[in-house]
Design an enzyme around this catalytic site. Structure first.
Site, PDB file in Angstrom:
ATOM      1  N   PHE A  35       0.852  -1.183   0.000  1.00 56.86           N
ATOM      2  CA  PHE A  35       0.000   0.000   0.000  1.00 56.86           C
ATOM      3  C   PHE A  35       0.890   1.235   0.000  1.00 56.86           C
ATOM      4  CE2 PHE A  35      -2.317   3.148   2.675  1.00 56.86           C
ATOM      5  CZ  PHE A  35      -3.559   3.185   2.075  1.00 56.86           C
ATOM      6  N   PRO A  40       7.994  11.134   0.991  1.00 61.03           N
ATOM      7  CA  PRO A  40       8.945  11.864   1.841  1.00 61.03           C
ATOM      8  C   PRO A  40       8.317  13.114   2.469  1.00 61.03           C
ATOM      9  CG  PRO A  40      10.032  11.143  -0.166  1.00 61.03           C
ATOM     10  CD  PRO A  40       8.577  10.776  -0.317  1.00 61.03           C
ATOM     11  N   ASP A 152      -9.533   3.224   7.790  1.00 63.32           N
ATOM     12  CA  ASP A 152     -10.515   2.916   8.850  1.00 63.32           C
ATOM     13  C   ASP A 152     -10.512   1.412   9.150  1.00 63.32           C
ATOM     14  OD1 ASP A 152     -11.398   5.478   9.240  1.00 63.32           O
ATOM     15  OD2 ASP A 152     -13.230   5.261   8.040  1.00 63.32           O
ATOM     16  N   ARG A 155      -6.782   0.147  10.491  1.00 65.37           N
ATOM     17  CA  ARG A 155      -6.467   0.452  11.898  1.00 65.37           C
ATOM     18  C   ARG A 155      -6.994  -0.626  12.842  1.00 65.37           C
ATOM     19  NH1 ARG A 155      -7.384   6.879  10.697  1.00 65.37           N
ATOM     20  NH2 ARG A 155      -5.271   7.138   9.867  1.00 65.37           N
ATOM     21  N   ARG A 180      11.280 -17.542  37.932  1.00 66.05           N
ATOM     22  CA  ARG A 180      12.426 -16.821  38.500  1.00 66.05           C
ATOM     23  C   ARG A 180      12.278 -16.666  40.027  1.00 66.05           C
ATOM     24  NH1 ARG A 180      17.692 -15.262  38.083  1.00 66.05           N
ATOM     25  NH2 ARG A 180      18.029 -13.176  38.938  1.00 66.05           N
ATOM     26  N   GLN A 248      10.434  -5.031  32.565  1.00 61.77           N
ATOM     27  CA  GLN A 248      10.677  -4.775  33.986  1.00 61.77           C
ATOM     28  C   GLN A 248      10.579  -6.073  34.799  1.00 61.77           C
ATOM     29  OE1 GLN A 248      11.712  -1.866  34.662  1.00 61.77           O
ATOM     30  NE2 GLN A 248      11.941  -2.038  36.865  1.00 61.77           N
ATOM     31  N   ILE A 249       9.594  -6.894  34.472  1.00 67.81           N
ATOM     32  CA  ILE A 249       9.409  -8.158  35.203  1.00 67.81           C
ATOM     33  C   ILE A 249      10.588  -9.112  34.943  1.00 67.81           C
ATOM     34  CG2 ILE A 249       7.931 -10.246  35.326  1.00 67.81           C
ATOM     35  CD1 ILE A 249       5.512  -8.301  35.008  1.00 67.81           C
ATOM     36  N   GLU A 275      -0.009   3.721   9.974  1.00 69.26           N
ATOM     37  CA  GLU A 275      -1.462   3.884   9.735  1.00 69.26           C
ATOM     38  C   GLU A 275      -2.036   5.017  10.595  1.00 69.26           C
ATOM     39  OE1 GLU A 275      -3.901   0.629   8.728  1.00 69.26           O
ATOM     40  OE2 GLU A 275      -2.200  -0.656   8.240  1.00 69.26           O
TER      41      GLU A 275
HETATM   42  C1  LIG Z   1       8.047   0.424   9.460  1.00 71.34           C
HETATM   43  C2  LIG Z   1       7.089   1.331   8.756  1.00 71.34           C
HETATM   44  C3  LIG Z   1       6.201   0.795   7.849  1.00 71.34           C
HETATM   45  C4  LIG Z   1       5.313   1.628   7.165  1.00 71.34           C
HETATM   46  N1  LIG Z   1       4.500   1.093   6.213  1.00 71.34           N
HETATM   47  C5  LIG Z   1       3.787   1.934   5.399  1.00 71.34           C
HETATM   48  C6  LIG Z   1       3.073   1.434   4.261  1.00 71.34           C
HETATM   49  O1  LIG Z   1       3.052   0.222   4.011  1.00 71.34           O
HETATM   50  N2  LIG Z   1       2.448   2.318   3.451  1.00 71.34           N
HETATM   51  C7  LIG Z   1       2.429   3.658   3.684  1.00 71.34           C
HETATM   52  O2  LIG Z   1       1.824   4.388   2.907  1.00 71.34           O
HETATM   53  N3  LIG Z   1       3.100   4.163   4.769  1.00 71.34           N
HETATM   54  C8  LIG Z   1       3.771   3.338   5.613  1.00 71.34           C
HETATM   55  N4  LIG Z   1       4.474   3.849   6.692  1.00 71.34           N
HETATM   56  C9  LIG Z   1       4.449   5.292   6.935  1.00 71.34           C
HETATM   57  C10 LIG Z   1       3.703   5.690   8.201  1.00 71.34           C
HETATM   58  O3  LIG Z   1       2.318   5.542   8.037  1.00 71.34           O
HETATM   59  C11 LIG Z   1       4.126   7.120   8.540  1.00 71.34           C
HETATM   60  O4  LIG Z   1       5.481   7.063   8.988  1.00 71.34           O
HETATM   61  C12 LIG Z   1       3.256   7.763   9.593  1.00 71.34           C
HETATM   62  O5  LIG Z   1       1.959   7.984   9.100  1.00 71.34           O
HETATM   63  C13 LIG Z   1       3.827   9.090  10.110  1.00 71.34           C
HETATM   64  O6  LIG Z   1       4.256   9.913   9.072  1.00 71.34           O
HETATM   65  P1  LIG Z   1       5.734  10.553   9.134  1.00 71.34           P
HETATM   66  O7  LIG Z   1       6.683   9.441   9.400  1.00 71.34           O
HETATM   67  O8  LIG Z   1       5.953  11.374   7.917  1.00 71.34           O
HETATM   68  O9  LIG Z   1       5.713  11.475  10.408  1.00 71.34           O
HETATM   69  P2  LIG Z   1       5.216  12.994  10.497  1.00 71.34           P
HETATM   70  O10 LIG Z   1       3.882  13.123   9.855  1.00 71.34           O
HETATM   71  O11 LIG Z   1       6.304  13.883  10.025  1.00 71.34           O
HETATM   72  O12 LIG Z   1       5.025  13.158  12.060  1.00 71.34           O
HETATM   73  C14 LIG Z   1       6.094  13.491  12.950  1.00 71.34           C
HETATM   74  C15 LIG Z   1       5.469  13.808  14.315  1.00 71.34           C
HETATM   75  O13 LIG Z   1       4.586  14.944  14.207  1.00 71.34           O
HETATM   76  C16 LIG Z   1       3.300  14.591  14.688  1.00 71.34           C
HETATM   77  N5  LIG Z   1       2.271  15.294  13.928  1.00 71.34           N
HETATM   78  C17 LIG Z   1       2.167  15.425  12.570  1.00 71.34           C
HETATM   79  N6  LIG Z   1       1.062  16.120  12.256  1.00 71.34           N
HETATM   80  C18 LIG Z   1       0.452  16.428  13.423  1.00 71.34           C
HETATM   81  C19 LIG Z   1      -0.744  17.127  13.768  1.00 71.34           C
HETATM   82  N7  LIG Z   1      -1.561  17.635  12.835  1.00 71.34           N
HETATM   83  N8  LIG Z   1      -1.070  17.245  15.076  1.00 71.34           N
HETATM   84  C20 LIG Z   1      -0.262  16.724  16.038  1.00 71.34           C
HETATM   85  N9  LIG Z   1       0.880  16.052  15.785  1.00 71.34           N
HETATM   86  C21 LIG Z   1       1.226  15.900  14.489  1.00 71.34           C
HETATM   87  C22 LIG Z   1       3.200  13.082  14.494  1.00 71.34           C
HETATM   88  O14 LIG Z   1       2.197  12.509  15.320  1.00 71.34           O
HETATM   89  C23 LIG Z   1       4.610  12.660  14.859  1.00 71.34           C
HETATM   90  O15 LIG Z   1       4.724  12.595  16.254  1.00 71.34           O
HETATM   91  C24 LIG Z   1       5.316   3.025   7.425  1.00 71.34           C
HETATM   92  C25 LIG Z   1       6.216   3.553   8.370  1.00 71.34           C
HETATM   93  C26 LIG Z   1       7.093   2.727   9.014  1.00 71.34           C
HETATM   94  C27 LIG Z   1       8.074   3.333   9.979  1.00 71.34           C
END
Ligand SMILES: Cc1cc2nc3c(=O)[nH]c(=O)nc-3n(C[C@H](O)[C@H](O)[C@H](O)COP(=O)(O)OP(=O)(O)OC[C@H]3O[C@@H](n4cnc5c(N)ncnc54)[C@H](O)[C@@H]3O)c2cc1C
Length: 291
Positions: A35, A40, A152, A155, A180, A248-249, A275
């Site tokens: 998906f 970036p 939806d 999640r 333990r 911790q345990i 997600e």
């Molecule tokens: C191992 C892994 C697998 C993944 N697999 C997929 C996949 O299969 N397909 C896919 O499409 N994506 C995938 N993702 C992407 C993932 O869904 C995103 O990393 C995630 O949604 C967060 O986006 P970001 O990393 O750009 O963080 P950012 O959006 O840059 O967020 C950085 C921080 O800012 C906070 N933040 C951002 N906006 C707000 C707001 N409006 N209010 C408050 N806080 C906010 C976030 O909560 C977070 O704490 C994957 C990521 C990882 C690490």
């Protein structure tokens, strides 16, 4: 991933022809899907898509990069989101089902991750990738709606994943605590340990009921955005708390790799991130409350 984020949108938004071509092999386990929503510059703000799809006769030409794509190195099919009309913002997003073996698609190096190491993650790069117009999911501009409806359901899957990790943390900790001995008795005889186990068990039950409720509502085709977000938010945070208590345990043995306790901690963390981060789940829940 394959079932909730790939099969589900093809079933709900694909034509009969697309379902036969892509869904049958994916649902029967002969092929694997991934998906592609994240980019970036488009994480939590999924509407900020930069990957483009330009119509050319009876196909579209895709250019752009999707990153952090679960299963990409093994996937046969990708459900991918693109911008077809930038002026319309998130209403200009369009989704497609794409054969990963068709030309113009390459992969980045698999990411080195903290946890979930059995599932490879890589970026997917589209360079003039030609996709038949019939592979579009819904109409042009429906993509954001397709992505949100898919998440939806997804999640609920992450909530279930978190629940499994929490349960493993508790079961491993319980077995260890019975075995333990310190001060001449099993550590499970200490009330401090018993209370940690009681809290883990209670939160796991609460997470399970939230997850089942969201799944039950999805099965009955009821609106379930708030309930899915609640299940994912609570189960993922409960999994982190359970994993921390599990370590911790185990004491010092929880910190070394010989026991799975530290792996549960590393695996649990991602459920608070992908997600939609916990912050984004709180946004979804509060927006629905205040609607
Ligand atoms: C191992 C892994 C697998 C993944 N697999 C997929 C996949 O299969 N397909 C896919 O499409 N994506 C995938 N993702 C992407 C993932 O869904 C995103 O990393 C995630 O949604 C967060 O986006 P970001 O990393 O750009 O963080 P950012 O959006 O840059 O967020 C950085 C921080 O800012 C906070 N933040 C951002 N906006 C707000 C707001 N409006 N209010 C408050 N806080 C906010 C976030 O909560 C977070 O704490 C994957 C990521 C990882 C690490």
């Amino acid at each position: 991933m394959n079932n909730s984020l790939v099969c589900d949108p093809i079933l709900r938004f694909g034509t009969e022809e697309i379902r036969r071509e892509f869904l049958v092999p994916l649902a029967s386990g002969r092929k694997l899907g991934c998906f592609g929503l994240t980019e970036p510059g488009a994480g939590s703000d999924a509407g900020a898509q930069k990957t483009t799809a330009v119509r050319d006769g009876d196909s579209y030409v895709l250019n752009g990069t999707k990153n952090f794509i679960t299963n990409a190195p093994h996937a046969d099919t990708i459900v991918v989101f693109t911008m077809t009309d930038k002026a319309k913002g998130h209403k200009g997003i369009t989704g497609f089902v794409v054969d990963m073996k068709s030309g113009g698609i390459s992969l980045g190096k698999p990411e080195k991750k903290m946890g979930i190491k059995a599932s490879p993650t890589a970026s997917v790069i589209f360079e003039d990738a030609r996709v038949p117009a019939k592979n579009r999911l819904g109409e042009e501009g429906d993509g954001f709606k397709v992505a949100l409806a898919t998440l939806d359901g997804g999640r609920i899957g992450i909530a279930a994943q978190a629940l499994g990790i929490a349960r493993a943390s508790m079961e491993d900790a319980m077995a260890y605590a019975k075995d333990r001995k310190q001060f001449g008795q099993p550590i499970c005889d200490f009330q401090a340990i018993q209370w940690m186990l009681a809290d883990m068990a209670t939160e796991i039950e609460a997470a399970r009921l939230l997850t089942w409720r969201a799944a039950w509502m999805k099965d009955r085709k009821m609106r379930h955005s708030r309930e899915s977000s609640m299940a994912k938010l609570y189960a993922s945070e409960a999994a982190m708390r359970a994993a921390v208590k599990g370590i911790q345990i185990h004491g010092g043995y929880g910190y070394i790799r010989e026991y799975p306790a530290e792996r549960h901690f590393r695996d649990a963390k991602i459920t608070e991130i992908y997600e939609g981060t916990s912050e984004i789940q709180r946004l979804v829940i509060s927006a629905d409350l205040l609607r």
